[in-house]
Design a protein around this motif. Structure first.
Motif, PDB file in Angstrom:
ATOM      1  N   LEU A   3       0.662  -9.252  10.530  1.00  0.00           N
ATOM      2  CA  LEU A   3      -0.537  -9.153   9.701  1.00  0.00           C
ATOM      3  C   LEU A   3      -1.594  -8.287  10.374  1.00  0.00           C
ATOM      4  O   LEU A   3      -2.227  -7.446   9.726  1.00  0.00           O
ATOM      5  CB  LEU A   3      -1.096 -10.542   9.396  1.00  0.00           C
ATOM      6  CG  LEU A   3      -2.277 -10.580   8.418  1.00  0.00           C
ATOM      7  CD1 LEU A   3      -1.885  -9.940   7.079  1.00  0.00           C
ATOM      8  CD2 LEU A   3      -2.738 -12.016   8.202  1.00  0.00           C
ATOM      9  N   GLU A   4      -1.778  -8.472  11.667  1.00  0.00           N
ATOM     10  CA  GLU A   4      -2.744  -7.655  12.394  1.00  0.00           C
ATOM     11  C   GLU A   4      -2.321  -6.192  12.388  1.00  0.00           C
ATOM     12  O   GLU A   4      -3.139  -5.296  12.207  1.00  0.00           O
ATOM     13  CB  GLU A   4      -2.881  -8.165  13.831  1.00  0.00           C
ATOM     14  CG  GLU A   4      -3.939  -7.434  14.639  1.00  0.00           C
ATOM     15  CD  GLU A   4      -4.064  -7.962  16.056  1.00  0.00           C
ATOM     16  OE1 GLU A   4      -4.851  -7.364  16.836  1.00  0.00           O
ATOM     17  OE2 GLU A   4      -3.371  -8.943  16.401  1.00  0.00           O
ATOM     18  N   TRP A   5      -1.003  -5.944  12.584  1.00  0.00           N
ATOM     19  CA  TRP A   5      -0.500  -4.569  12.549  1.00  0.00           C
ATOM     20  C   TRP A   5      -0.762  -3.935  11.182  1.00  0.00           C
ATOM     21  O   TRP A   5      -1.239  -2.806  11.090  1.00  0.00           O
ATOM     22  CB  TRP A   5       0.997  -4.558  12.856  1.00  0.00           C
ATOM     23  CG  TRP A   5       1.575  -3.192  13.060  1.00  0.00           C
ATOM     24  CD1 TRP A   5       1.747  -2.535  14.232  1.00  0.00           C
ATOM     25  CD2 TRP A   5       2.053  -2.301  12.038  1.00  0.00           C
ATOM     26  NE1 TRP A   5       2.307  -1.297  14.019  1.00  0.00           N
ATOM     27  CE2 TRP A   5       2.493  -1.124  12.674  1.00  0.00           C
ATOM     28  CE3 TRP A   5       2.135  -2.385  10.654  1.00  0.00           C
ATOM     29  CZ2 TRP A   5       3.026  -0.048  11.979  1.00  0.00           C
ATOM     30  CZ3 TRP A   5       2.659  -1.301   9.946  1.00  0.00           C
ATOM     31  CH2 TRP A   5       3.089  -0.145  10.602  1.00  0.00           C
ATOM     32  N   GLU A   6      -0.458  -4.679  10.116  1.00  0.00           N
ATOM     33  CA  GLU A   6      -0.651  -4.140   8.766  1.00  0.00           C
ATOM     34  C   GLU A   6      -2.119  -3.840   8.487  1.00  0.00           C
ATOM     35  O   GLU A   6      -2.458  -2.781   7.935  1.00  0.00           O
ATOM     36  CB  GLU A   6      -0.129  -5.119   7.721  1.00  0.00           C
ATOM     37  CG  GLU A   6      -0.317  -4.607   6.301  1.00  0.00           C
ATOM     38  CD  GLU A   6       0.117  -5.600   5.237  1.00  0.00           C
ATOM     39  OE1 GLU A   6       0.065  -5.235   4.046  1.00  0.00           O
ATOM     40  OE2 GLU A   6       0.489  -6.735   5.597  1.00  0.00           O
ATOM     41  N   ASN A   7      -3.013  -4.748   8.854  1.00  0.00           N
ATOM     42  CA  ASN A   7      -4.440  -4.539   8.596  1.00  0.00           C
ATOM     43  C   ASN A   7      -4.966  -3.334   9.358  1.00  0.00           C
ATOM     44  O   ASN A   7      -5.763  -2.546   8.826  1.00  0.00           O
ATOM     45  CB  ASN A   7      -5.240  -5.790   8.969  1.00  0.00           C
ATOM     46  CG  ASN A   7      -5.012  -6.927   7.997  1.00  0.00           C
ATOM     47  OD1 ASN A   7      -4.667  -6.706   6.831  1.00  0.00           O
ATOM     48  ND2 ASN A   7      -5.195  -8.154   8.448  1.00  0.00           N
ATOM     49  N   THR A   8      -4.526  -3.162  10.577  1.00  0.00           N
ATOM     50  CA  THR A   8      -4.956  -2.012  11.379  1.00  0.00           C
ATOM     51  C   THR A   8      -4.384  -0.716  10.811  1.00  0.00           C
ATOM     52  O   THR A   8      -5.094   0.282  10.651  1.00  0.00           O
ATOM     53  CB  THR A   8      -4.499  -2.177  12.842  1.00  0.00           C
ATOM     54  OG1 THR A   8      -5.022  -3.394  13.363  1.00  0.00           O
ATOM     55  CG2 THR A   8      -4.972  -1.012  13.692  1.00  0.00           C
ATOM     56  N   ILE A  68      -4.055   4.586   7.747  1.00  0.00           N
ATOM     57  CA  ILE A  68      -3.111   5.384   6.961  1.00  0.00           C
ATOM     58  C   ILE A  68      -3.818   6.370   6.046  1.00  0.00           C
ATOM     59  O   ILE A  68      -3.300   7.442   5.742  1.00  0.00           O
ATOM     60  CB  ILE A  68      -2.153   4.474   6.148  1.00  0.00           C
ATOM     61  CG1 ILE A  68      -0.933   5.265   5.679  1.00  0.00           C
ATOM     62  CG2 ILE A  68      -2.864   3.842   4.969  1.00  0.00           C
ATOM     63  CD1 ILE A  68      -0.079   5.817   6.773  1.00  0.00           C
ATOM     64  N   GLU A  69      -5.034   6.026   5.620  1.00  0.00           N
ATOM     65  CA  GLU A  69      -5.775   6.952   4.762  1.00  0.00           C
ATOM     66  C   GLU A  69      -6.101   8.237   5.508  1.00  0.00           C
ATOM     67  O   GLU A  69      -6.119   9.318   4.920  1.00  0.00           O
ATOM     68  CB  GLU A  69      -7.048   6.280   4.235  1.00  0.00           C
ATOM     69  CG  GLU A  69      -6.773   5.157   3.248  1.00  0.00           C
ATOM     70  CD  GLU A  69      -5.852   5.573   2.106  1.00  0.00           C
ATOM     71  OE1 GLU A  69      -6.043   6.685   1.563  1.00  0.00           O
ATOM     72  OE2 GLU A  69      -4.932   4.803   1.781  1.00  0.00           O
ATOM     73  N   GLY A 102     -10.335   8.008  12.820  1.00  0.00           N
ATOM     74  CA  GLY A 102      -9.625   6.782  12.467  1.00  0.00           C
ATOM     75  C   GLY A 102      -8.178   6.752  12.906  1.00  0.00           C
ATOM     76  O   GLY A 102      -7.624   5.670  13.115  1.00  0.00           O
ATOM     77  N   TRP A 103      -7.545   7.938  13.057  1.00  0.00           N
ATOM     78  CA  TRP A 103      -6.122   7.913  13.371  1.00  0.00           C
ATOM     79  C   TRP A 103      -5.843   7.529  14.834  1.00  0.00           C
ATOM     80  O   TRP A 103      -4.966   6.706  15.117  1.00  0.00           O
ATOM     81  CB  TRP A 103      -5.469   9.260  13.053  1.00  0.00           C
ATOM     82  CG  TRP A 103      -3.990   9.215  13.264  1.00  0.00           C
ATOM     83  CD1 TRP A 103      -3.260   9.931  14.163  1.00  0.00           C
ATOM     84  CD2 TRP A 103      -3.047   8.379  12.593  1.00  0.00           C
ATOM     85  NE1 TRP A 103      -1.929   9.602  14.083  1.00  0.00           N
ATOM     86  CE2 TRP A 103      -1.768   8.643  13.124  1.00  0.00           C
ATOM     87  CE3 TRP A 103      -3.162   7.420  11.581  1.00  0.00           C
ATOM     88  CZ2 TRP A 103      -0.619   8.004  12.692  1.00  0.00           C
ATOM     89  CZ3 TRP A 103      -2.020   6.771  11.143  1.00  0.00           C
ATOM     90  CH2 TRP A 103      -0.764   7.067  11.688  1.00  0.00           C
ATOM     91  N   ILE A 145       0.815  -1.221   0.000  1.00  0.00           N
ATOM     92  CA  ILE A 145       0.000   0.000   0.000  1.00  0.00           C
ATOM     93  C   ILE A 145       0.846   1.268   0.000  1.00  0.00           C
ATOM     94  O   ILE A 145       0.322   2.352  -0.244  1.00  0.00           O
ATOM     95  CB  ILE A 145      -0.958   0.029   1.210  1.00  0.00           C
ATOM     96  CG1 ILE A 145      -0.160  -0.067   2.519  1.00  0.00           C
ATOM     97  CG2 ILE A 145      -2.004  -1.057   1.116  1.00  0.00           C
ATOM     98  CD1 ILE A 145      -0.982   0.195   3.767  1.00  0.00           C
ATOM     99  N   LEU A 146       2.150   1.139   0.272  1.00  0.00           N
ATOM    100  CA  LEU A 146       3.001   2.330   0.361  1.00  0.00           C
ATOM    101  C   LEU A 146       4.331   2.122  -0.346  1.00  0.00           C
ATOM    102  O   LEU A 146       5.375   1.976   0.298  1.00  0.00           O
ATOM    103  CB  LEU A 146       3.257   2.696   1.827  1.00  0.00           C
ATOM    104  CG  LEU A 146       2.112   3.338   2.592  1.00  0.00           C
ATOM    105  CD1 LEU A 146       2.499   3.546   4.037  1.00  0.00           C
ATOM    106  CD2 LEU A 146       1.716   4.653   1.962  1.00  0.00           C
TER     107      LEU A 146
END
Length: 200
Positions: free
Chosen positions: A114-119, A124-125, A171-172, A88-89
């Motif tokens: 994986l959990e960190w990335e999904n969260t 990040i948006e 969201g942040w 994604i980045l």
């Protein structure tokens, strides 16, 4: 002595960047301003593991080896880590916007990547609304269970202002709270780009 060391470092990394036979992309080169002092960070992109193998073999058998050896008297330690970009980045293309860079590193609890990335993907948006990330990576060889992301700001005050505004975006705060629970430690280093860095 520092000037001599700088010249040797530049010779080595610029030589790698300009040698098309090596098939390696020099993404950026920085010196730490806040964090571990007298430390330099270099990010190079290889064409997967086979590309890394080929590049390192070529470096050892060409004039680049002489440039590498010329740096050695000025080094007290070195650490190498092989990372993969988060899809994604992707790493930002070369540019010269000026200012400072922030490299944030998180040591995750084993098994939580994986959990960190999904969260983080969801949050990040929200963060993109105030500043564009330079890149994000996760470790695969070397120190494991680490994630890194990099940001660029005009100066430290702007960094502070942008980070404060991010807390107002939906969201942040939730993203920070959830990802913090998955980390064992966190570091934030402020970097300044070297003169020959493609990202500056």
């Amino acid at each position: 002595m520092l000037k001599a060391g700088s010249a040797r470092r530049e010779r080595y990394y610029k030589g790698m960047k300009e040698d098309s036979n090596l098939r390696v992309k020099l993404s950026g080169n920085w010196e730490t301003l806040v964090g571990d002092q007298d430390t330099f960070i270099h990010i190079l992109e290889y064409e997967n593991y086979a590309g890394y193998d080929k590049t390192t073999q070529l470096v050892r058998s060409t004039e680049h080896l002489e440039a590498y050896r010329a740096m050695l008297p000025f080094l007290t330690s070195r650490t190498t880590q092989l990372n993969q970009e988060f899809a994604i980045l992707p790493t930002a293309p070369p540019h010269a916007e000026g200012g400072i860079f922030e490299l944030r590193t998180y040591q995750l609890k084993p098994g939580t990547l994986l959990e960190w990335e999904n969260t983080w993907r969801r949050g990040i948006e929200a963060r993109r609304k105030s500043v564009a990330p330079v890149g994000a990576w996760f470790s695969q060889v070397g120190r494991l269970h680490q994630v890194h992301h990099m940001w660029q700001y005009p100066d430290l005050q702007t960094r502070r202002d942008i980070r404060e505004k991010a807390w107002q975006i939906d969201g942040w705060a939730e993203t920070v709270s959830k990802t913090a629970q998955l980390a064992e430690s966190m570091d934030a280093f402020i970097l300044t780009p070297l003169s020959f860095s493609p990202l500056k």
